[in-house]
Design an enzyme around this catalytic site. Structure first.
Site, short mmCIF file in Angstrom:
data_model
loop_
_atom_site.label_atom_id
_atom_site.label_comp_id
_atom_site.label_asym_id
_atom_site.label_seq_id
_atom_site.Cartn_x
_atom_site.Cartn_y
_atom_site.Cartn_z
N TYR A 222 -2.19 -0.45 10.77
CA TYR A 222 -1.99 -1.11 10.09
C TYR A 222 -1.06 -1.10 9.19
O TYR A 222 -0.29 -1.71 8.58
CB TYR A 222 -3.23 -0.79 9.56
CG TYR A 222 -3.46 -0.87 7.64
CD1 TYR A 222 -3.56 -2.30 7.23
CD2 TYR A 222 -3.20 0.20 6.53
CE1 TYR A 222 -3.38 -2.58 5.80
CE2 TYR A 222 -3.67 0.02 5.64
CZ TYR A 222 -3.48 -1.41 5.16
OH TYR A 222 -3.43 -1.75 3.57
N THR B 198 1.25 -1.02 0.12
CA THR B 198 0.28 -0.42 -0.15
C THR B 198 0.32 1.43 0.03
O THR B 198 1.69 1.21 1.08
CB THR B 198 -0.89 0.10 1.88
OG1 THR B 198 -1.69 1.39 1.25
CG2 THR B 198 -0.23 -0.10 2.51
N ASP B 199 0.36 2.54 -0.40
CA ASP B 199 0.81 3.17 -0.48
C ASP B 199 0.76 4.25 0.95
O ASP B 199 2.21 5.21 1.53
CB ASP B 199 0.54 4.62 -1.24
CG ASP B 199 -1.07 5.03 -0.59
OD1 ASP B 199 -1.81 4.26 -0.32
OD2 ASP B 199 -1.83 5.94 -1.75
N GLU B 200 0.08 4.00 1.80
CA GLU B 200 0.30 3.88 3.10
C GLU B 200 1.45 3.95 3.90
O GLU B 200 2.09 4.48 4.87
CB GLU B 200 -0.65 3.47 4.42
CG GLU B 200 -2.65 3.85 3.71
CD GLU B 200 -2.89 4.01 4.24
OE1 GLU B 200 -3.21 3.21 5.77
OE2 GLU B 200 -4.91 3.29 3.94
N LYS C 154 2.12 -3.15 8.02
CA LYS C 154 2.68 -3.33 5.97
C LYS C 154 3.66 -3.42 5.66
O LYS C 154 4.30 -3.40 4.67
CB LYS C 154 1.13 -3.00 4.75
CG LYS C 154 -0.26 -3.18 5.45
CD LYS C 154 -0.13 -4.60 4.41
CE LYS C 154 0.34 -4.78 2.80
NZ LYS C 154 -0.31 -5.79 2.53
P1 NAD Z 1 -9.71 -7.05 2.24
O1 NAD Z 1 -9.47 -7.15 3.41
O2 NAD Z 1 -10.97 -7.16 1.47
O3 NAD Z 1 -9.22 -8.61 2.27
C1 NAD Z 1 -8.17 -9.05 2.66
C2 NAD Z 1 -8.27 -11.11 2.59
O4 NAD Z 1 -7.19 -12.09 3.36
C3 NAD Z 1 -9.93 -11.32 3.27
O5 NAD Z 1 -9.94 -12.72 1.64
C4 NAD Z 1 -9.41 -12.20 4.31
O6 NAD Z 1 -10.29 -13.28 4.42
C5 NAD Z 1 -8.07 -12.88 3.77
N1 NAD Z 1 -6.73 -13.05 5.21
C6 NAD Z 1 -7.03 -12.40 6.45
N2 NAD Z 1 -5.99 -12.82 7.03
C7 NAD Z 1 -5.71 -13.89 7.04
C8 NAD Z 1 -4.85 -15.19 6.76
N3 NAD Z 1 -4.33 -15.02 8.21
N4 NAD Z 1 -4.41 -15.95 6.53
C9 NAD Z 1 -5.08 -16.32 4.99
N5 NAD Z 1 -5.73 -14.92 4.53
C10 NAD Z 1 -6.26 -14.20 5.27
O7 NAD Z 1 -8.62 -6.40 1.60
P2 NAD Z 1 -8.26 -5.86 0.16
O8 NAD Z 1 -8.73 -4.68 0.24
O9 NAD Z 1 -9.17 -7.04 -0.65
O10 NAD Z 1 -6.61 -6.14 0.26
C11 NAD Z 1 -5.65 -6.81 -0.61
C12 NAD Z 1 -4.70 -6.39 -0.49
O11 NAD Z 1 -4.01 -5.16 -0.50
C13 NAD Z 1 -3.89 -6.14 1.16
O12 NAD Z 1 -2.87 -6.84 1.32
C14 NAD Z 1 -3.97 -4.77 1.43
O13 NAD Z 1 -2.90 -4.56 2.22
C15 NAD Z 1 -3.85 -4.26 -0.17
N6 NAD Z 1 -3.83 -2.98 -0.92
C16 NAD Z 1 -5.55 -2.43 -0.65
C17 NAD Z 1 -5.85 -0.95 -0.93
C18 NAD Z 1 -7.28 -1.37 -0.82
O14 NAD Z 1 -7.45 -0.16 -1.13
N7 NAD Z 1 -8.36 -2.36 -0.35
C19 NAD Z 1 -4.97 -0.55 -1.45
C20 NAD Z 1 -3.26 -0.45 -2.14
C21 NAD Z 1 -3.38 -2.24 -1.00
O1 DAU Z 2 -4.10 3.64 0.73
C1 DAU Z 2 -4.40 2.55 0.49
C2 DAU Z 2 -5.09 2.43 1.78
O2 DAU Z 2 -6.37 2.54 1.38
C3 DAU Z 2 -4.86 0.62 1.68
O3 DAU Z 2 -4.16 0.36 2.04
C4 DAU Z 2 -6.16 0.03 2.94
O4 DAU Z 2 -5.96 -1.15 3.15
C5 DAU Z 2 -7.19 1.00 2.91
O5 DAU Z 2 -7.89 0.28 3.67
C6 DAU Z 2 -7.32 2.09 1.93
O6 DAU Z 2 -7.38 2.81 3.70
P1 DAU Z 2 -7.89 4.59 3.89
O7 DAU Z 2 -7.87 4.36 5.53
O8 DAU Z 2 -7.37 5.59 2.92
O9 DAU Z 2 -9.74 4.22 3.92
P2 DAU Z 2 -11.25 3.90 3.94
O10 DAU Z 2 -11.76 3.83 3.26
O11 DAU Z 2 -11.02 3.06 5.93
O12 DAU Z 2 -10.94 5.72 4.19
C7 DAU Z 2 -11.24 6.61 3.51
C8 DAU Z 2 -10.95 8.05 3.37
O13 DAU Z 2 -11.66 8.25 4.51
C9 DAU Z 2 -10.25 8.16 4.80
O14 DAU Z 2 -9.43 9.32 4.74
C10 DAU Z 2 -10.66 8.05 6.24
C11 DAU Z 2 -11.96 8.91 5.45
N1 DAU Z 2 -13.79 7.76 6.27
C12 DAU Z 2 -13.28 6.79 6.33
C13 DAU Z 2 -14.63 5.98 6.71
C14 DAU Z 2 -15.20 4.17 6.51
C15 DAU Z 2 -14.76 9.08 6.84
O15 DAU Z 2 -14.67 9.76 6.41
N2 DAU Z 2 -15.73 8.03 6.83
C16 DAU Z 2 -15.87 6.57 6.97
O16 DAU Z 2 -16.61 6.18 7.05
#
Ligand code: NAD
Ligand code: DAU
Length: 354
Positions: A160, A134-136, A164
């Site tokens: 988180y 992730t970019d975080e 990562k």
């Molecule tokens: P998600 O939370 O929707 O899905 C995570 C999946 O991993 C789930 O299916 C869960 O059951 C599985 N999991 C969790 N713990 C596990 C374990 N111990 N063993 C096996 N499976 C397990 O997450 P996502 O949003 O799909 O993110 C996927 C990946 O991409 C993560 O590594 C996250 O850090 C990264 N990522 C997410 C975003 C985003 O915006 N969602 C952006 C950049 C990177």
């Molecule tokens: O940048 C990549 C990341 O983006 C991933 O690594 C994470 O897995 C993914 O969850 C996401 O993280 P964020 O914290 O940016 O996502 P989230 O959807 O939780 O929140 C997006 C923005 O919106 C953040 O600034 C918090 C805000 N927010 C979120 C929720 C859930 C609100 O204002 N209200 C809300 O109820």
């Protein structure tokens, strides 16, 4: 040949598996997922009966299971999505993030290293361990800062992102010390189908449709860089196919938006596609207490993956968000299914106090 995907029942992982197997010539997928609250087999229902998809319910931290899967399926790559992914949950309970994101990645790396050591010749040279990150990990940008390049220092601010960042460092070290052929991608915020409604965009859609408040943290001026999930998946495929070993690639859509603008866009699309007789959905916007340690701005400099691999996103934000809102309108059963008792408990714990 086969690929092993971890976390392939989650949001991005399931989109990746579905897109991968949409190609009739694609290699089969072994999909290892622990089915936490975020994992959902219904995301993969369209693959029922497809012999190219082998689902395994298990934990990446289970070394014996991972060893057995690697020995029996002999994958040519591991694509590692499995993680705890929600920042707010990491603030309430960081333990699970250390367990899966740090220890789980360590276990997977050790199993991959042992397996890779048994390979020879072509198979050994072709093997890849692709870590999805992730970019975080880069921390927070000021308004005038340039977007994150791959050389940006690591400054994670939440449990988180710290977990990562730790996993990224492990992957880097396993390449540097043991020569494991790794690739890492650091992507910005994804949105699209199968996004669990604890995250901003799907939460706003499902709350608006239910006539519930749309909780905006703080002043709503925090900035994220949004990418349609299928563009993230195509970026991963590009890096897996042609990325240089040991390198990291940032993936992003050049789409910086303030949270409040995102919420207003979702409201405007719903006003058009599913008008509410009670009035515009934006009437539901409610400012709530900010997230502790909230990062102000993320932005990705995606020039490396564009230059080296010719990757470009297919969707603009306007096309992607319209498809996303429409997908949620078309899938009320999926939404109802994921809003189980445990989901209600999370909403109560997290938003009840705000
Ligand atoms: P998600 O939370 O929707 O899905 C995570 C999946 O991993 C789930 O299916 C869960 O059951 C599985 N999991 C969790 N713990 C596990 C374990 N111990 N063993 C096996 N499976 C397990 O997450 P996502 O949003 O799909 O993110 C996927 C990946 O991409 C993560 O590594 C996250 O850090 C990264 N990522 C997410 C975003 C985003 O915006 N969602 C952006 C950049 C990177
Ligand atoms: O940048 C990549 C990341 O983006 C991933 O690594 C994470 O897995 C993914 O969850 C996401 O993280 P964020 O914290 O940016 O996502 P989230 O959807 O939780 O929140 C997006 C923005 O919106 C953040 O600034 C918090 C805000 N927010 C979120 C929720 C859930 C609100 O204002 N209200 C809300 O109820």
């Amino acid at each position: 040949m086969t690929i092993l995907v971890t976390g392939g029942a989650g949001f991005i992982g399931s989109n990746f598996v579905l897109d991968w197997l949409a190609d009739p010539a694609a290699e089969p997928v072994v999909n290892l997922d622990a089915l936490t609250y975020a994992g959902n087999r219904a995301n993969l229902a369209s693959l029922d009966g497809d012999a190219r998809h082998h689902f395994v319910h298990g934990d990446i931290g289970d070394r014996a299971l991972v060893d057995q899967l690697l020995a029996s399926h002999r994958p040519r790559a591991i694509v590692h999505f499995a993680a705890e992914s929600h920042v707010d949950r990491s603030i309430h309970g960081p333990g699970a993030f250390m367990k899966t994101n740090v220890e789980g990645t360590f276990t997977l790396l050790e199993a991959a290293r042992a397996y890779w050591g048994t390979l020879e010749g072509e198979a050994k040279a072709a093997f890849r361990f692709h870590h999805v990150s992730t970019d975080e990990v880069y921390g927070s940008l000021k308004p005038s800062d340039p977007p994150f390049a791959e050389t940006h220092p690591y400054e994670p601010n939440s449990p988180y992102s710290a977990s990562k960042a730790a996993s990224d460092h492990l992957v880097r070290a396993w390449h540097h010390t043991y020569g494991l052929p790794v690739l890492t991608t650091n992507c910005s915020n994804n949105y699209g189908p199968y996004h669990f409604p604890e995250k901003l965009i799907p939460l706003m859609i499902v709350n608006a449709l239910a006539g519930k408040p749309l909780p905006v943290y703080g002043d709503g001026q925090q900035i994220r860089d949004w990418l349609y999930v299928k563009d993230h998946c195509s970026g991963i495929r590009a890096v897996l196919a042609g990325g240089r070993l040991g390198e990291t690639y940032n993936i992003g859509g050049w789409n910086e938006k303030a949270n409040l603008d995102i919420v207003q866009t979702v409201c405007a699309l719903l006003d058009e596609l599913r008008p509410d007789p009670a009035g515009p959905y934006s009437r539901l916007i409610t400012y709530v207490t900010d997230r502790p340690g909230h990062d102000r701005r993320y932005a990705i400099d995606a020039r490396k993956i564009e230059r080296e691999l010719g990757w470009r996103p297919a969707e603009t934000f306007e096309t992607g968000i319209r498809k996303t809102v429409q997908w949620y309108l078309d899938h009320p059963d999926w939404v109802a299914d994921v809003q189980s008792g445990a989901y209600q408990a999370w909403v109560g714990t997290h938003y009840g106090a705000r």
